[in-house]
Enzyme design. Structure first.
Site, PDB file in Angstrom:
ATOM      1  N   SER A 142      34.769  -9.341   6.789  1.00 57.09           N
ATOM      2  CA  SER A 142      33.341  -9.411   6.457  1.00 57.09           C
ATOM      3  C   SER A 142      32.594  -9.824   7.712  1.00 57.09           C
ATOM      4  CB  SER A 142      33.148 -10.473   5.368  1.00 57.09           C
ATOM      5  OG  SER A 142      31.796 -10.840   5.245  1.00 57.09           O
ATOM      6  N   TYR A 154      34.140 -18.656   0.853  1.00 58.49           N
ATOM      7  CA  TYR A 154      34.199 -17.236   1.245  1.00 58.49           C
ATOM      8  C   TYR A 154      34.200 -17.112   2.764  1.00 58.49           C
ATOM      9  CZ  TYR A 154      32.961 -12.247   1.132  1.00 58.49           C
ATOM     10  OH  TYR A 154      32.950 -10.886   1.276  1.00 58.49           O
TER      11      TYR A 154
END
Ligand SMILES: NC(=O)c1ccc[n+]([C@@H]2O[C@H](COP(=O)([O-])OP(=O)(O)OC[C@H]3O[C@@H](n4cnc5c(N)ncnc54)[C@H](O)[C@@H]3O)[C@@H](O)[C@H]2O)c1
Length: 264
Positions: A142, A154
């Site tokens: 990401s 995350y």
């Protein structure tokens, strides 16, 4: 890999980036194992591909459970043959939170799925690639893999996914297995759509920190994954390939304290 039996395994293949990757790899000639905890959607994706002699099967699995991933890997090998490609797209996407206030159970679940699930799948399917002395693994990182953003479980987990990718690239390189990561920016998949609809993501703010006028779609991420799995990438291993519409450059450029020379 072109002349050999080609089996691609995609975790999180029932939706979003994983589903687009399944469809792209099927178009590239792979048989597909679609692994997801959402077995109904995984079956429907697999059924839509199983035409013209293509084999595509769905498998139910929570990737956070290492033993379950090992079991499903054995089932895939028995049904389709050993994996030649693995893409780890199963993941959860949270909302902004403070490290001091965050819910620890949710933090641990996020870590177990996003990092643990990647680790479990890489271990299980790399073992199938070693005897054949070829294979390609692509993890889904990401923009969170490269810079701090305020979604701690995350953000830290996606940084860890890239470090795992680099470690595996070296450990598996001697078996002629390549391991890379793709790092998408915001992509309009079901979780992002739901967050925008709930007012948890602001599209105007998102677009203000990209160089390009449009965000990538899931098929754009799948194209990058397919490239990293292909012979054209045969000398590429251990890298994070951002597919970020210029996010990294725009975040830096537009934060300049002297202001920017023009505005949209
Ligand atoms: N959409 C974005 O903006 C974006 C940006 C960067 C990275 N990513 C990453 O891309 C990947 C896919 O995200 P997406 O946007 O396509 O989301 P998505 O929800 O559309 O797809 C994720 C899939 O993973 C499955 N899954 C979730 N937890 C699982 C588990 N424990 N075991 C097995 N399957 C599980 C879900 O059922 C779903 O089918 C994730 O790793 C996410 O972090 C997404």
């Amino acid at each position: 890999m072109a002349q050999q039996q080609r089996v691609a395994v995609v975790t999180g293949g029932a939706s979003g980036i994983g589903e687009a990757t399944v469809r792209r790899l099927a178009a590239d000639g792979y048989d597909l194992a679609v692994i997801d905890r959402n077995i109904a959607d995984a079956k429907s994706v697999a059924a839509s591909l199983a035409t013209g002699g293509r084999r595509a099967l769905a498998y139910s699995c929570d990737v956070a459970d290492a033993a379950a991933v090992d079991r499903v890997a054995a089932e895939v090998a028995a049904d389709l043959g050993p994996a030649t490609v693995l893409v780890t797209s199963a993941g959860l996407i949270p909302n902004t939170e403070s490290i001091l206030d965050m819910d620890m159970a949710a933090h641990e679940r996020m870590w177990a799925v996003n990092y643990g699930g990647t680790l479990h799948a890489c271990r299980a399917f790399a073992r199938q690639m070693i005897p054949a002395r070829h294979g390609a693994i692509v993890t889904i990182g990401s923009i969170n893999s490269v810079l701090p953003l305020p979604i701690p479980a995350y953000n830290i987990g996606k940084a860890a996914v890239v470090r795992l990718t680099q470690l595996l690239a070296v450990e598996l390189g001697r078996h002629n297995i390549r391991v890379n990561s793709v790092g998408p920016t915001y992509v309009m998949t079901p979780p992002l759509k739901a967050k925008v609809a709930a007012g948890e993501r602001d599209m105007a703010k998102i677009m203000a920190v990209h160089a390009l006028p449009t965000l990538p779609v899931p098929a754009d991420i799948a194209d990058a994954v397919a490239f990293l799995c292909s012979q054209q990438a045969r000398s590429i291993t251990g890298v994070l390939l951002p597919v970020d519409a210029g996010w990294q450059s725009a975040v830096s450029y537009r934060s300049y304290a002297g202001g920017v020379p023009w505005s949209e």
